[in-house]
Design a protein around this motif. Structure first.
Motif, PDB file in Angstrom:
ATOM      1  N   SER A   1       0.820  -1.253  -0.013  1.00 44.97           N
ATOM      2  CA  SER A   1      -0.037  -0.101   0.193  1.00 44.97           C
ATOM      3  C   SER A   1       0.890   1.169  -0.248  1.00 44.97           C
ATOM      4  CB  SER A   1      -0.956   0.011   1.286  1.00 44.97           C
ATOM      5  OG  SER A   1      -0.155  -0.373   2.806  1.00 44.97           O
ATOM      6  N   ASN A   2       2.017   1.331   0.437  1.00 47.20           N
ATOM      7  CA  ASN A   2       2.990   2.318   0.509  1.00 47.20           C
ATOM      8  C   ASN A   2       4.078   2.296  -0.207  1.00 47.20           C
ATOM      9  OD1 ASN A   2       1.572   4.019   2.590  1.00 47.20           O
ATOM     10  ND2 ASN A   2       1.988   2.633   3.928  1.00 47.20           N
ATOM     11  N   LYS A   3       4.551   1.249  -0.659  1.00 48.78           N
ATOM     12  CA  LYS A   3       5.769   1.067  -1.442  1.00 48.78           C
ATOM     13  C   LYS A   3       5.522   0.194  -2.651  1.00 48.78           C
ATOM     14  CE  LYS A   3       8.392   0.773   2.716  1.00 48.78           C
ATOM     15  NZ  LYS A   3       8.603  -0.348   3.880  1.00 48.78           N
ATOM     16  N   ARG A   4       6.492   0.542  -3.743  1.00 48.81           N
ATOM     17  CA  ARG A   4       6.463  -0.006  -4.879  1.00 48.81           C
ATOM     18  C   ARG A   4       7.899  -0.398  -5.421  1.00 48.81           C
ATOM     19  NH1 ARG A   4       1.996   3.095  -7.527  1.00 48.81           N
ATOM     20  NH2 ARG A   4       0.554   1.804  -6.474  1.00 48.81           N
ATOM     21  N   SER A   5       8.140  -1.556  -5.916  1.00 47.50           N
ATOM     22  CA  SER A   5       9.602  -1.870  -6.534  1.00 47.50           C
ATOM     23  C   SER A   5       9.532  -2.622  -7.869  1.00 47.50           C
ATOM     24  CB  SER A   5      10.142  -2.686  -5.574  1.00 47.50           C
ATOM     25  OG  SER A   5      11.633  -2.650  -5.680  1.00 47.50           O
ATOM     26  N   VAL A   6      10.467  -2.319  -8.693  1.00 48.62           N
ATOM     27  CA  VAL A   6      10.567  -2.966  -9.813  1.00 48.62           C
ATOM     28  C   VAL A   6      11.709  -3.934  -9.932  1.00 48.62           C
ATOM     29  CG1 VAL A   6      10.742  -2.680 -12.678  1.00 48.62           C
ATOM     30  CG2 VAL A   6       9.519  -0.921 -11.103  1.00 48.62           C
ATOM     31  N   LEU A   7      11.546  -5.068 -10.522  1.00 51.48           N
ATOM     32  CA  LEU A   7      12.421  -6.184 -10.547  1.00 51.48           C
ATOM     33  C   LEU A   7      12.868  -6.211 -11.978  1.00 51.48           C
ATOM     34  CD1 LEU A   7      11.184  -8.489  -7.929  1.00 51.48           C
ATOM     35  CD2 LEU A   7      12.810  -6.706  -7.367  1.00 51.48           C
ATOM     36  N   TYR A   8      14.153  -6.544 -12.388  1.00 48.06           N
ATOM     37  CA  TYR A   8      14.308  -6.925 -13.702  1.00 48.06           C
ATOM     38  C   TYR A   8      15.102  -8.375 -13.604  1.00 48.06           C
ATOM     39  CZ  TYR A   8      13.240  -2.285 -15.435  1.00 48.06           C
ATOM     40  OH  TYR A   8      12.573  -1.057 -15.490  1.00 48.06           O
ATOM     41  N   TYR A   9      15.015  -8.865 -14.987  1.00 50.16           N
ATOM     42  CA  TYR A   9      15.280 -10.350 -14.972  1.00 50.16           C
ATOM     43  C   TYR A   9      16.455 -10.955 -14.229  1.00 50.16           C
ATOM     44  CZ  TYR A   9      15.565 -14.740 -17.613  1.00 50.16           C
ATOM     45  OH  TYR A   9      15.734 -16.248 -18.165  1.00 50.16           O
ATOM     46  N   ASN A  10      17.548 -10.150 -14.176  1.00 48.69           N
ATOM     47  CA  ASN A  10      18.839 -10.841 -13.854  1.00 48.69           C
ATOM     48  C   ASN A  10      19.072 -10.627 -12.362  1.00 48.69           C
ATOM     49  OD1 ASN A  10      19.375 -10.877 -16.681  1.00 48.69           O
ATOM     50  ND2 ASN A  10      21.473 -11.147 -16.248  1.00 48.69           N
ATOM     51  N   SER A  11      18.178 -10.073 -11.810  1.00 50.76           N
ATOM     52  CA  SER A  11      18.183 -10.090 -10.359  1.00 50.76           C
ATOM     53  C   SER A  11      17.836 -11.035  -9.620  1.00 50.76           C
ATOM     54  CB  SER A  11      17.471  -8.660  -9.671  1.00 50.76           C
ATOM     55  OG  SER A  11      16.033  -8.876  -9.728  1.00 50.76           O
ATOM     56  N   GLU A  12      18.350 -11.393  -8.411  1.00 50.37           N
ATOM     57  CA  GLU A  12      18.013 -12.694  -7.601  1.00 50.37           C
ATOM     58  C   GLU A  12      16.595 -12.481  -7.097  1.00 50.37           C
ATOM     59  OE1 GLU A  12      20.574 -13.810  -4.425  1.00 50.37           O
ATOM     60  OE2 GLU A  12      22.396 -13.514  -5.715  1.00 50.37           O
ATOM     61  N   GLU A  13      15.986 -11.397  -6.771  1.00 54.66           N
ATOM     62  CA  GLU A  13      14.790 -11.336  -6.275  1.00 54.66           C
ATOM     63  C   GLU A  13      13.832 -11.320  -7.423  1.00 54.66           C
ATOM     64  OE1 GLU A  13      13.859 -11.243  -3.242  1.00 54.66           O
ATOM     65  OE2 GLU A  13      15.280  -9.872  -2.133  1.00 54.66           O
ATOM     66  N   TYR A  14      13.944 -11.156  -8.634  1.00 57.58           N
ATOM     67  CA  TYR A  14      13.307 -11.447  -9.782  1.00 57.58           C
ATOM     68  C   TYR A  14      12.978 -12.847  -9.800  1.00 57.58           C
ATOM     69  CZ  TYR A  14      11.403 -11.610 -14.645  1.00 57.58           C
ATOM     70  OH  TYR A  14      10.795 -11.836 -15.799  1.00 57.58           O
ATOM     71  N   GLN A  15      14.052 -13.281 -10.230  1.00 55.58           N
ATOM     72  CA  GLN A  15      14.283 -14.915 -10.307  1.00 55.58           C
ATOM     73  C   GLN A  15      13.384 -15.518  -8.914  1.00 55.58           C
ATOM     74  OE1 GLN A  15      14.920 -16.449 -12.733  1.00 55.58           O
ATOM     75  NE2 GLN A  15      16.014 -14.564 -13.902  1.00 55.58           N
ATOM     76  N   HIS A  16      13.513 -14.982  -7.805  1.00 56.02           N
ATOM     77  CA  HIS A  16      12.613 -15.671  -6.451  1.00 56.02           C
ATOM     78  C   HIS A  16      11.317 -15.345  -6.765  1.00 56.02           C
ATOM     79  CE1 HIS A  16      11.981 -16.719  -2.604  1.00 56.02           C
ATOM     80  NE2 HIS A  16      11.543 -15.850  -2.437  1.00 56.02           N
ATOM     81  N   PHE A  17      11.105 -14.186  -7.024  1.00 59.03           N
ATOM     82  CA  PHE A  17       9.450 -13.896  -7.251  1.00 59.03           C
ATOM     83  C   PHE A  17       8.843 -14.437  -8.283  1.00 59.03           C
ATOM     84  CE2 PHE A  17      10.462 -10.538  -3.849  1.00 59.03           C
ATOM     85  CZ  PHE A  17       9.224 -10.929  -3.122  1.00 59.03           C
ATOM     86  N   TYR A  18       9.500 -14.584  -9.553  1.00 61.17           N
ATOM     87  CA  TYR A  18       8.948 -15.009 -10.693  1.00 61.17           C
ATOM     88  C   TYR A  18       8.923 -16.764 -10.561  1.00 61.17           C
ATOM     89  CZ  TYR A  18       8.535 -16.527 -15.735  1.00 61.17           C
ATOM     90  OH  TYR A  18       7.939 -16.607 -16.818  1.00 61.17           O
ATOM     91  N   GLN A  19       9.757 -17.171 -10.042  1.00 61.54           N
ATOM     92  CA  GLN A  19       9.656 -18.654  -9.766  1.00 61.54           C
ATOM     93  C   GLN A  19       8.500 -18.927  -8.849  1.00 61.54           C
ATOM     94  OE1 GLN A  19      11.929 -20.915 -10.932  1.00 61.54           O
ATOM     95  NE2 GLN A  19      10.101 -22.333 -10.693  1.00 61.54           N
ATOM     96  N   MET A  20       8.215 -18.101  -7.615  1.00 60.81           N
ATOM     97  CA  MET A  20       7.363 -18.431  -6.777  1.00 60.81           C
ATOM     98  C   MET A  20       5.961 -17.884  -7.568  1.00 60.81           C
ATOM     99  SD  MET A  20       7.234 -16.420  -3.124  1.00 60.81           S
ATOM    100  CE  MET A  20       6.581 -15.041  -3.754  1.00 60.81           C
ATOM    101  N   SER A  21       5.851 -16.925  -8.321  1.00 58.13           N
ATOM    102  CA  SER A  21       4.684 -16.620  -9.054  1.00 58.13           C
ATOM    103  C   SER A  21       4.094 -17.612 -10.135  1.00 58.13           C
ATOM    104  CB  SER A  21       4.787 -15.222  -9.821  1.00 58.13           C
ATOM    105  OG  SER A  21       5.024 -14.072  -8.753  1.00 58.13           O
ATOM    106  N   GLU A  22       5.466 -18.151 -10.779  1.00 54.41           N
ATOM    107  CA  GLU A  22       5.208 -19.027 -11.822  1.00 54.41           C
ATOM    108  C   GLU A  22       4.649 -20.630 -11.280  1.00 54.41           C
ATOM    109  OE1 GLU A  22       8.521 -20.653 -13.536  1.00 54.41           O
ATOM    110  OE2 GLU A  22       7.845 -20.505 -15.508  1.00 54.41           O
ATOM    111  N   ASP A  23       5.268 -20.865 -10.181  1.00 58.01           N
ATOM    112  CA  ASP A  23       4.745 -22.216  -9.295  1.00 58.01           C
ATOM    113  C   ASP A  23       3.285 -22.252  -8.911  1.00 58.01           C
ATOM    114  OD1 ASP A  23       6.993 -22.905  -9.823  1.00 58.01           O
ATOM    115  OD2 ASP A  23       7.987 -23.004  -7.995  1.00 58.01           O
TER     116      ASP A  23
END
Lengths: 499, 158, 284
Positions: free
Chosen positions: A82-104
């Motif tokens: 509700s107060n924050k926002r962040s953009v993740l791009y492909y090569n970051s570890e967090e991207y891979q983590h959240f993508y894997q999680m969302s994909e699963d």
């Protein structure tokens, strides 16, 4: 006596050995053994192994979801609370983590492992408001045939959702508000305009915990706002005044200048790489099915190596430009096997393109920093059977726009034109990018738009902007590439970039 | 001697130019505070796009403000200060929330909300005397209030 | 059982077997290198039946050629001393368009125009006219003169020679390891004293790609295929030879590859050039 017996034995063994060698030589018409041995294995593979394997293969063109998913992934993932926002791009570890999680997570819904409590349609306003609360927004940046989305997520082109969707561009996982505990998934079908909401029988705790962990460890102040929050997606204000620019509601605006990493472009590596080993060009020729024994070749005045086969011409330029053109009289390179032309649709074309790009790039040097993804809308068009499919080379997850050597305009890293399963044209800028330590300011989107208007000087009442995303621009000369904005404007075919 | 006189007069000229340009800049800079009853001297110089209504409530402690104005308009964001009874220019990290609108006609910024009622004024000016003002209020709801709402809804849904 | 005797018999047996195998192998190797007389005879017969005649059976080369492509580099690019050799010391650049690789150099009455791989040399002098009787004399002198132009006599062959208006004219083409290169040529005009003009494109040998695993089509197979040509040769075939060919479209490139071809020449000068790898008719 003993010596005589020993000599007889030895002579006999020697004669048997010689006869074996001679028989071998006679069989293989007296050529040197290693090449023939190689021929035996090739013949065995071509005549016996491959037919047997193909017999057991149900569909020769069955798409490898591995290849699709390697070039089909969200251009960015936006984490919202509700107060924050962040953009993740492909090569970051967090991207891979959240993508894997969302994909699963989505995969389990598609495969029925997560039960859907209810499914309904919602309004666009409700859809956008998901992004104001705790949510994960997967932005694929372009419109895609749903089967591509499906196969990249769950490995199957068809599933329970197939009837609802034709083309998709994004997916949102909403962790709801502070009140309800269920997770919902929202997806919009761009063909019908319908937004579906799936309320799931799944507790939001696990996802929420990850989101909280992320925002606790990334405390920087968020200055990102969606176009719909700024009301820049409407041309007319409440008082009737009109805007000069109208934005897609999901375009993300950075309101203050931020820092972005520059990338380093190695301009001379390709020529060096090719010259180190002559077989390297050979592996590229092999992918384009050019036979070194029957081709014609020459080196032009710009040192580009040109290979001519019956069906096409392949040019490998020292600056890393790889171009294939089917001859006008020829059919081109067959990259998809089909007898039925109507079966060759956008899904088949995109799959074949992904496989081909994978094959071309398999032999090129890889860098963990660079990756390839689809870069244009991949939905069925009016000219069924004929498609132009483009890919971007991404550095640090951000696409690098190339500069067309002829027109000087911005273009994608890979462009393919396929007609009814035949490759008619292929162009790839083979580039190598690496991380750089230097950073450059990323101007706020509004300032970038000021610059764009100054450059375009449009005569129309207003411009409709459907895409604003981060990019780099490689003009083939600069070694350090600073972050820029890529802007998509309705009615303008060329790719616009602005600092 | 003549040369010295020429040098002196040149220096004087440049000092005058500098002072004059300083005067222009300070004349165009928005005032630090505005009276609470300030009214527009020219209508339509600025249109506030977000927030959409002149009075709203939120639980989000950041507020996004957007507006549309013609190029060259200086847009400044003010917050009402109950102590002085005036609108004070908002400063963030040593810079005012102020920008000259470019060719896109767009202006957008973000402000932190304080708990309770926040009263804002947006001033779009062509010069010191030609400006439009727009007011809006935003009420930042406390977490406690949301907790009470959550309790009620949880009881209803469970 | 007498093992000793058995061993003797086996040794003799294997000696005989090995001898037979060696004979077969030699025969096979030979057949890899040369065409059989039967194949040649039956091909000639087949062609005769379809109205294609040959001056003599012997014009068909019996040799089987290797599948080799010759890499040739443009003379104008890879030859550093060329300008001094052609124009003499003290030459100067008169005009230039480097983006198109076009240059004009001058030195006294000599001028050389370079257009990519194309050369146009001209010596502005009053020619010393000669009689046709002096043709041989001029030709032998010319070989020496061309050496000075960095064109060594083992790297070219005379494709055509004629005498016109008191000047000696010839066309030369590159030759690599006794293989004629077709498609590249220089036309030269000379008098008793010096070379007056040179025009055309020129390349020098820079490497060979040999494909051991893939042989060329037998010349008899290509000849036999002529019966399917839409326009069969009406005149007698007088000469058949193996050569390497550079298509005209590729002539303006830095490095070109001459691919193996079979050339059939007819009495009327008509020439058929077939790709020796695929049998495709390239030029007719």
């Amino acid at each position: 006596m003993r010596l005589k017996k020993y000599l007889k034995d030895m002579t006999l063994v020697l004669l048997i050995f010689i006869s074996l060698i001679l028989v071998f030589q006679v069989w293989f018409s007296s050529n040197i053994v290693p090449n023939e041995a190689k021929n035996i294995s090739e013949t065995f593979q071509e005549s016996i192994l491959e037919p047997v394997l193909s017999f057991f293969k149900l569909n020769k063109n069955s798409t490898s979801s591995q290849d699709i998913s390697s070039v089909f992934w969200p251009q960015k993932i936006v984490l919202n609370d509700s107060n924050k926002r962040s953009v993740l791009y492909y090569n970051s570890e967090e991207y891979q983590h959240f993508y894997q999680m969302s994909e699963d997570f989505i995969k389990n819904i598609m495969l029925g492992n997560i039960k859907i409590k209810s499914k309904d349609t919602v309004t666009l306003d409700e859809y956008f408001s998901v992004l104001k609360g705790n949510s994960i927004y997967l932005d694929y940046d372009n419109l895609y045939d749903f089967r591509l989305f499906s196969v990249s997520i769950c490995g199957e082109a068809d599933n329970e959702w197939s009837n609802d969707y034709s083309s998709v561009r994004e997916c949102m996982i909403s962790l709801g508000d502070n009140v309800l505990n269920n997770v919902s998934v929202y997806m919009r079908d761009y063909k019908s305009g319908t937004v579906f909401r799936y309320i799931l029988e799944e507790n939001k705790e696990a996802l929420e915990k990850e989101l909280d962990r992320y925002f606790l460890s990334h405390q920087s102040a968020s200055t990102l706002s969606y176009s719909f929050e700024l009301n820049f997606h409407k041309q007319e204000s409440g008082d009737g005044s009109l805007s000069k620019l109208v934005f897609d509601p999901l375009i993300l605006f950075n309101l203050v200048a931020t820092e972005g990493k520059s990338i380093h472009s190695d301009q001379n590596w390709f020529q060096d790489w090719l010259e180190i080993e002559s077989s390297r060009a050979g592996s590229i020729l092999n992918t384009f099915q050019i036979n070194p024994m029957t081709m014609l070749k020459y080196t032009d005045m710009n040192n580009a190596r040109v290979f001519v086969e019956n069906d096409g011409t392949l040019t490998i330029s020292p600056n890393g430009l790889l171009e294939y053109h089917a001859l006008e009289s020829g059919q081109g390179l067959r990259i998809y096997e089909t007898e039925d032309k109507s079966a060759f649709d956008i899904y088949a074309a995109a799959s074949a393109a992904a496989n081909f790009v994978y094959a071309v790039n398999e032999d090129l040097p890889k860098s963990a920093f660079t990756s390839i993804r689809f870069s244009t809308d991949l939905i069925e068009n009016n000219s069924q059977g004929s498609y132009t499919i483009e890919f971007d080379l991404c550095a640090g997850g951000i696409p690098v726009m190339q500069t067309d050597p002829v027109t000087g305009e911005r273009c994608h890293s890979i462009t393919m034109r396929i007609e009814n399963g035949y490759l008619k044209q292929y162009r790839q800028f083979v580039r190598l990018y690496s991380e750089s330590d230097s950073t450059e300011p990323v101007t706020p989107v509004i300032n970038a738009m000021d610059g764009l208007i100054d450059t375009l000087n449009p005569q129309t009442e207003y411009l409709s902007v459907f895409n604003v995303s981060r990019c780099y621009v490689d003009d083939g000369a600069a070694e350090l590439l600073a972050p820029q904005w890529k802007v998509g404007v309705e009615g303008i075919q060329t790719i616009l970039t602005v600092k | 001697m003549k040369r010295k006189a020429l040098q002196k007069s040149l220096c004087g000229f440049f000092v005058l130019v500098f002072l004059f340009s300083l005067g222009i800049v300070s004349a165009f800079a928005s005032p630090e505070s505005l009276p609470s009853d300030i009214v527009s001297t020219k209508d339509g110089l600025i249109t506030v796009r977000a927030p959409e209504t002149t009075s709203s409530s939120t639980t989000n402690n950041k507020l996004t403000i957007s507006a549309v104005a013609s190029p060259g308009t200086i847009v400044t964001v003010y917050r009402y200060d109950g102590n002085t009874g005036q609108y004070q220019k908002i400063w963030v990290d040593g810079s005012p929330l102020e920008a000259s609108v470019g060719s896109s006609w767009l202006f957008a910024t973000q402000v932190d909300l304080q708990p309770g009622l926040n009263q804002f004024l947006i001033r779009g000016a062509w010069d010191e005397y030609t400006y439009s003002v727009a007011r809006f209020d935003v009420n930042l709801l406390k977490e406690g209030f949301m907790d009470r709402v959550k309790g009620v809804i949880t009881v209803i849904f469970n | 059982m007498n093992w000793d005797k058995a061993k003797n018999i086996l040794i003799i047996f294997f000696l005989c077997v090995n001898l037979c195998l060696c004979t077969i192998l030699v025969y096979l190797k030979r057949s890899d290198l040369v065409l059989s007389d039967t194949a040649i005879e039956s091909t000639v017969e087949l062609l005769n039946q379809h109205g294609i005649t040959m001056a003599d059976d012997d014009i068909i080369p019996k040799e089987k050629f290797k599948n080799q492509s010759y890499n040739l580099t443009a003379f104008t690019i890879e030859n550093e001393n060329m300008l001094e050799a052609w124009l003499g010391a003290g030459y100067s650049l008169s005009e230039e368009n480097s983006s198109l690789y076009q240059y004009i150099y001058k030195n006294g009455n000599r001028q050389l125009t370079i257009n990519k791989t194309g050369l146009l040399f001209y010596s502005d002098k009053s020619a010393v006219l000669a009689s046709p009787k002096e043709e041989k004399e001029i030709e032998s002198e010319l070989t020496d003169k061309l050496k000075k132009f960095n064109l060594k006599d083992d790297a070219f062959y005379f494709q055509d020679v004629w005498f016109e208006n008191g000047l000696y004219h010839c066309i030369i083409s590159p030759m690599v390891n006794d293989t004629k290169i077709i498609g590249i040529q220089l036309e030269i005009a000379a008098d008793h004293e010096e070379i007056i003009s040179i025009s055309g494109n020129w390349f020098t040998f820079s490497g060979v790609d040999t494909f051991e695993n893939s042989g060329l089509l037998d010349i008899t197979a290509v000849l036999a295929n002529m019966i399917f040509l839409e326009e069969k040769p009406t005149n007698m075939i007088t000469e058949i030879f193996y050569a390497a060919f550079v298509p005209e479209d590729y002539i303006n490139n830095k490095i070109v590859t001459a691919t193996p071809v079979y050339v059939f020449q007819c009495t009327d000068g008509h020439e058929y050039i077939f790709d020796a790898r695929s049998g495709e008719l390239l030029v007719s």
